[in-house]
Design a protein around this motif. Structure first.
Motif, PDB file in Angstrom:
ATOM      1  N   LEU A 202       0.823  -1.203   0.000  1.00 55.55           N
ATOM      2  CA  LEU A 202       0.000   0.000   0.000  1.00 55.55           C
ATOM      3  C   LEU A 202       0.862   1.260   0.000  1.00 55.55           C
ATOM      4  O   LEU A 202       0.577   2.225  -0.715  1.00 55.55           O
ATOM      5  CB  LEU A 202      -0.924  -0.010   1.218  1.00 55.55           C
ATOM      6  N   CYS A 203       1.933   1.238   0.809  1.00 57.07           N
ATOM      7  CA  CYS A 203       2.830   2.407   0.856  1.00 57.07           C
ATOM      8  C   CYS A 203       3.458   2.690  -0.507  1.00 57.07           C
ATOM      9  O   CYS A 203       3.670   3.847  -0.871  1.00 57.07           O
ATOM     10  CB  CYS A 203       3.926   2.181   1.893  1.00 57.07           C
ATOM     11  N   CYS A 204       3.783   1.640  -1.252  1.00 57.33           N
ATOM     12  CA  CYS A 204       4.359   1.828  -2.587  1.00 57.33           C
ATOM     13  C   CYS A 204       3.291   2.143  -3.634  1.00 57.33           C
ATOM     14  O   CYS A 204       3.619   2.703  -4.683  1.00 57.33           O
ATOM     15  CB  CYS A 204       5.121   0.572  -3.008  1.00 57.33           C
ATOM     16  N   SER A 205       2.042   1.766  -3.350  1.00 59.04           N
ATOM     17  CA  SER A 205       0.971   2.017  -4.324  1.00 59.04           C
ATOM     18  C   SER A 205       0.465   3.449  -4.271  1.00 59.04           C
ATOM     19  O   SER A 205       0.077   4.017  -5.302  1.00 59.04           O
ATOM     20  CB  SER A 205      -0.197   1.055  -4.070  1.00 59.04           C
ATOM     21  N   LEU A 206       0.429   4.048  -3.082  1.00 60.17           N
ATOM     22  CA  LEU A 206      -0.165   5.373  -2.942  1.00 60.17           C
ATOM     23  C   LEU A 206       0.501   6.438  -3.819  1.00 60.17           C
ATOM     24  O   LEU A 206      -0.199   7.224  -4.472  1.00 60.17           O
ATOM     25  CB  LEU A 206      -0.148   5.791  -1.470  1.00 60.17           C
ATOM     26  N   PRO A 207       1.853   6.515  -3.873  1.00 64.28           N
ATOM     27  CA  PRO A 207       2.456   7.525  -4.760  1.00 64.28           C
ATOM     28  C   PRO A 207       2.087   7.306  -6.225  1.00 64.28           C
ATOM     29  O   PRO A 207       1.826   8.277  -6.953  1.00 64.28           O
ATOM     30  CB  PRO A 207       3.958   7.349  -4.533  1.00 64.28           C
ATOM     31  N   PHE A 208       2.060   6.051  -6.664  1.00 62.48           N
ATOM     32  CA  PHE A 208       1.695   5.761  -8.049  1.00 62.48           C
ATOM     33  C   PHE A 208       0.236   6.120  -8.327  1.00 62.48           C
ATOM     34  O   PHE A 208      -0.090   6.686  -9.380  1.00 62.48           O
ATOM     35  CB  PHE A 208       1.945   4.277  -8.334  1.00 62.48           C
ATOM     36  N   ILE A 209      -0.632   5.816  -7.370  1.00 61.96           N
ATOM     37  CA  ILE A 209      -2.051   6.143  -7.544  1.00 61.96           C
ATOM     38  C   ILE A 209      -2.251   7.654  -7.627  1.00 61.96           C
ATOM     39  O   ILE A 209      -2.972   8.160  -8.498  1.00 61.96           O
ATOM     40  CB  ILE A 209      -2.879   5.532  -6.398  1.00 61.96           C
ATOM     41  N   ALA A 210      -1.595   8.379  -6.709  1.00 63.79           N
ATOM     42  CA  ALA A 210      -1.760   9.833  -6.690  1.00 63.79           C
ATOM     43  C   ALA A 210      -1.124  10.505  -7.893  1.00 63.79           C
ATOM     44  O   ALA A 210      -1.678  11.482  -8.436  1.00 63.79           O
ATOM     45  CB  ALA A 210      -1.153  10.394  -5.397  1.00 63.79           C
ATOM     46  N   GLY A 211       0.045  10.000  -8.335  1.00 66.93           N
ATOM     47  CA  GLY A 211       0.765  10.674  -9.408  1.00 66.93           C
ATOM     48  C   GLY A 211       0.390  10.237 -10.797  1.00 66.93           C
ATOM     49  O   GLY A 211       0.644  10.967 -11.761  1.00 66.93           O
ATOM     50  N   PHE A 212      -0.239   9.042 -10.928  1.00 65.34           N
ATOM     51  CA  PHE A 212      -0.551   8.567 -12.277  1.00 65.34           C
ATOM     52  C   PHE A 212      -1.992   8.103 -12.441  1.00 65.34           C
ATOM     53  O   PHE A 212      -2.677   8.535 -13.362  1.00 65.34           O
ATOM     54  CB  PHE A 212       0.395   7.424 -12.661  1.00 65.34           C
ATOM     55  N   VAL A 213      -2.459   7.224 -11.558  1.00 64.68           N
ATOM     56  CA  VAL A 213      -3.768   6.605 -11.763  1.00 64.68           C
ATOM     57  C   VAL A 213      -4.880   7.643 -11.763  1.00 64.68           C
ATOM     58  O   VAL A 213      -5.730   7.681 -12.672  1.00 64.68           O
ATOM     59  CB  VAL A 213      -4.027   5.526 -10.692  1.00 64.68           C
ATOM     60  N   VAL A 214      -4.889   8.503 -10.746  1.00 60.08           N
ATOM     61  CA  VAL A 214      -5.977   9.487 -10.638  1.00 60.08           C
ATOM     62  C   VAL A 214      -5.993  10.444 -11.829  1.00 60.08           C
ATOM     63  O   VAL A 214      -7.034  10.594 -12.493  1.00 60.08           O
ATOM     64  CB  VAL A 214      -5.872  10.255  -9.299  1.00 60.08           C
ATOM     65  N   PRO A 215      -4.884  11.132 -12.157  1.00 61.88           N
ATOM     66  CA  PRO A 215      -4.948  12.032 -13.319  1.00 61.88           C
ATOM     67  C   PRO A 215      -5.173  11.299 -14.636  1.00 61.88           C
ATOM     68  O   PRO A 215      -5.899  11.798 -15.502  1.00 61.88           O
ATOM     69  CB  PRO A 215      -3.591  12.751 -13.296  1.00 61.88           C
ATOM     70  N   PHE A 216      -4.573  10.111 -14.792  1.00 64.28           N
ATOM     71  CA  PHE A 216      -4.756   9.386 -16.053  1.00 64.28           C
ATOM     72  C   PHE A 216      -6.210   8.949 -16.220  1.00 64.28           C
ATOM     73  O   PHE A 216      -6.768   9.044 -17.331  1.00 64.28           O
ATOM     74  CB  PHE A 216      -3.832   8.166 -16.082  1.00 64.28           C
ATOM     75  N   ALA A 217      -6.829   8.451 -15.147  1.00 66.01           N
ATOM     76  CA  ALA A 217      -8.233   8.030 -15.238  1.00 66.01           C
ATOM     77  C   ALA A 217      -9.137   9.218 -15.576  1.00 66.01           C
ATOM     78  O   ALA A 217     -10.063   9.094 -16.389  1.00 66.01           O
ATOM     79  CB  ALA A 217      -8.650   7.393 -13.916  1.00 66.01           C
ATOM     80  N   LEU A 218      -8.863  10.374 -14.966  1.00 64.85           N
ATOM     81  CA  LEU A 218      -9.673  11.561 -15.257  1.00 64.85           C
ATOM     82  C   LEU A 218      -9.497  12.002 -16.706  1.00 64.85           C
ATOM     83  O   LEU A 218     -10.468  12.324 -17.404  1.00 64.85           O
ATOM     84  CB  LEU A 218      -9.289  12.688 -14.302  1.00 64.85           C
ATOM     85  N   LEU A 219      -8.248  12.008 -17.186  1.00 60.32           N
ATOM     86  CA  LEU A 219      -7.993  12.394 -18.574  1.00 60.32           C
ATOM     87  C   LEU A 219      -8.656  11.426 -19.548  1.00 60.32           C
ATOM     88  O   LEU A 219      -9.228  11.852 -20.565  1.00 60.32           O
ATOM     89  CB  LEU A 219      -6.487  12.432 -18.831  1.00 60.32           C
ATOM     90  N   LEU A 220      -8.578  10.132 -19.242  1.00 59.42           N
ATOM     91  CA  LEU A 220      -9.187   9.137 -20.128  1.00 59.42           C
ATOM     92  C   LEU A 220     -10.695   9.312 -20.188  1.00 59.42           C
ATOM     93  O   LEU A 220     -11.301   9.250 -21.276  1.00 59.42           O
ATOM     94  CB  LEU A 220      -8.828   7.732 -19.634  1.00 59.42           C
ATOM     95  N   ARG A 221     -11.302   9.563 -19.040  1.00 58.04           N
ATOM     96  CA  ARG A 221     -12.759   9.770 -19.012  1.00 58.04           C
ATOM     97  C   ARG A 221     -13.148  11.014 -19.808  1.00 58.04           C
ATOM     98  O   ARG A 221     -14.092  10.994 -20.610  1.00 58.04           O
ATOM     99  CB  ARG A 221     -13.200   9.901 -17.560  1.00 58.04           C
TER     100      ARG A 221
END
Length: 578
Positions: free
Chosen positions: A321-340
């Motif tokens: 989880l500690c390693c996932s949070l930076p990736f989620i905040a820096g890539f997953v969230v903005p990428f998902a919003l841009l894709l939508r």
């Protein structure tokens, strides 16, 4: 009388072998015969790099009006404070995130470790200004997060609840840290991979805990790499324009932009730029001092694979989880919003000039990559054929361009090109009675010039690494066969450098595609790139219409990141990927 025995022509003749050994020993590392033209060419390239800096200093010293009193009283104190706080906060947070995740991924085995090792570098593919646009869209008062909170709890106005403001200095630090921590992660990961397993095991046998081993052994050994990674983060923080403007942070970069374009005061903008140049020089000096000349090397040629320590049970999932949070905040969230947004507003984006902006971006990035790699090859190859002070200083001076913020670089590029345009126009008027106008500073030439200076260091680093793998004995052999420096470069070195040249060109291409400040200030009228296309929609609070362009930038930037990470992750000497 018998005839003398024939002289053996066998290749095993000691005299012939010894002659060749002596010949190559004497010429090992000897440069190819070169004309003074090589030194002159390198000097011209360095003049091209230094010219914008000299132009900024000249305009700042000879402005139309003395703006220093106003700047010192009203602009610089607040802008300098905001800049330093943003850089310090971002540097500290990225140091913690990048170092911690790199240590976990390198030394421990937990669920998803191999996948997270690859995913943690992906935020670098998204420019900071795009992430800022996405989080502002999500977390503003009218965004989906606060709207859902109001609907859930029945709140009707901002006075009914407190929510942290994304358009603030704290918001800027969080946003930029989420994007820039991979600089530290990559540097720390590469350093941890190369560290001696024996040194870590000795610390454990002496009673050190895993955390104590990390603090007492691994961190000191990794100090040069960590300092280099944080220095890159700080330079990116100083040069950012799009994110700080959108989040309302009044940094020096934003002050240069507003003073130049909104107040039409080029002299004042140049004077602010000199302050930023001074800050960059101080940063580079502190970075060199913080490294302390430290050099770490192995005393043995034997390497062992890093023995992973298993983290079992719930602790393993916490590490994941500690390693996932930076990736989620820096890539997953903005990428998902841009894709939508891109899927829902593709038609609007295309009608708004997406296709034209894409063509312009790829055209400019291709020109910049070709020009930059050509000049970088000249600088990198120079020390092999002309060993003098100029060739030795070439890479160092070329590297300073990467530290220049885009706003400062734009001023430095525009001033000499505008002077050249005025000279051409005056000559044409006197000879032919015709005005030529802005044929250089008002064209893509200015943009390509800025890109070349900005990213020359990226190409030089890659090409120098490629040249180091080519034995100097090839140069000696080419010299004995009568090859000149130019012919040896064309016939011998270039075929061997194709992978390094391709990698350097790819990195410059992607960086040029993402560049916003210099593009925004130097582009011709009615000329949009993907970066300015997205910026224009974000300024109108219509990021959904620019999402397709932003997504194109992100997807293009993923390619070199994946290649770079593979090279680092498999780079331990003695490993299978070595």
């Amino acid at each position: 009388m018998s005839a003398p025995p024939p002289v053996s022509a066998s290749p095993r003749s000691p005299g012939v072998i010894d002659s060749f050994k002596r010949f190559f020993a004497e010429r090992r590392g000897t440069p190819l015969a070169a004309t003074p033209g090589w030194s002159l060419a390198i000097s011209l390239v360095l003049a091209i790099v230094v010219l914008p800096i000299a132009a900024v200093l000249y305009i700042a010293a000879t402005p139309a009006s003395n703006d220093w009193p106003h700047l010192l009283q009203s602009v610089l104190p607040h802008a300098l404070q905001q800049t330093l706080l943003l850089a310090a906060g971002t540097g500290l947070l990225t140091l913690v995130i990048g170092t911690g995740t790199a240590w976990l991924v390198t030394m421990y085995r937990f669920p998803g470790r191999a996948l997270l090792d690859r995913l943690l570098v992906l935020p670098l593919a998204i420019p900071t200004y795009i992430v800022a646009y996405c989080y502002a869209e999500l977390l503003d008062y009218a965004g989906p997060v606060q709207s859902a909170l109001r609907a859930t709890f029945g709140w009707t106005s901002p006075r009914d609840y407190w929510f942290p403001g994304i358009r603030s200095l704290g918001g800027g630090i969080l946003v930029m840290s989420a994007v820039l921590y991979p600089y530290v992660y990559l540097a720390a990961r590469a350093s941890f991979i190369q560290q001696s397993v024996c040194a870590l095991e000795v610390a454990r046998t002496l009673g050190r805990s895993p955390l104590g081993t990390f603090r007492a052994v691994a961190l000191p050994l990794s100090r040069p790499a960590l300092v280099a990674g944080v220095a890159l983060v700080l330079m990116e923080s100083l040069s950012d324009l799009g994110a700080v403007q959108h989040l309302g942070i009044e940094t020096l970069s934003a002050a240069i932009y507003s003073t130049w374009l909104q107040r039409s005061n080029l002299g004042g903008a140049a004077q602010i730029a000199t302050v930023m140049l001074g800050l960059i020089v101080v940063l580079l000096a502190v970075e060199r001092f913080a490294r302390g000349g430290a050099k770490v090397h192995h005393t043995t040629g034997r390497y062992r694979a890093i023995p992973f320590q298993d983290i079992d049970g719930w602790r393993g999932y916490v590490a994941a989880l500690c390693c996932s949070l930076p990736f989620i905040a820096g890539f997953v969230v903005p990428f998902a919003l841009l894709l939508r947004f891109a899927l829902g507003h593709a038609g609007v984006a295309i009608e708004g000039g997406y296709l034209r902006a894409t063509w312009n971006s790829f055209f400019l990035a291709t020109l910049a990559a070709a020009a930059t790699v050509t000049l970088a090859l000249l600088i990198s190859y120079g020390p092999r054929v002309a060993r003098n002070t100029i060739s030795r200083l070439g890479a160092r001076i070329a590297g300073f361009g990467y530290a220049l913020p885009g706003t400062v670089l734009a001023i430095g590029v525009l001033i000499p090109l505008a002077a050249l345009d005025n000279s051409i126009d005056a000559l044409a008027r006197s000879l032919f009675g015709v005005s030529t106008g802005l044929i250089i500073s008002g064209s893509v030439v200015a943009l390509v010039y800025a890109y070349v200076i900005r990213f020359l260091a990226v190409a030089v680093g890659g090409i120098e690494a490629g040249l180091e793998r080519i034995s100097p004995n090839l140069d000696a052999a080419a010299r004995t066969l009568g090859e000149s420096a130019a012919s040896a470069l064309w016939r011998i070195h270039l075929p061997l450098l194709v992978p390094a040249l391709g990698a350097a060109a790819l990195l410059v291409f992607v960086d040029a595609l993402k560049e916003l400040p210099a593009t925004l200030l130097l582009r011709p009228f009615n000329f949009e790139t993907l970066a300015t296309h997205v910026y224009a929609f974000a300024a109108l609070e219509q990021i959904e219409s620019g999402a397709l362009g932003a997504l194109t930038i992100v997807l293009t930037g993923l390619v070199p990141l994946i290649v770079l990470h593979h090279a680092i992750a498999s780079g331990r000497a003695g490993g299978s990927g070595s």
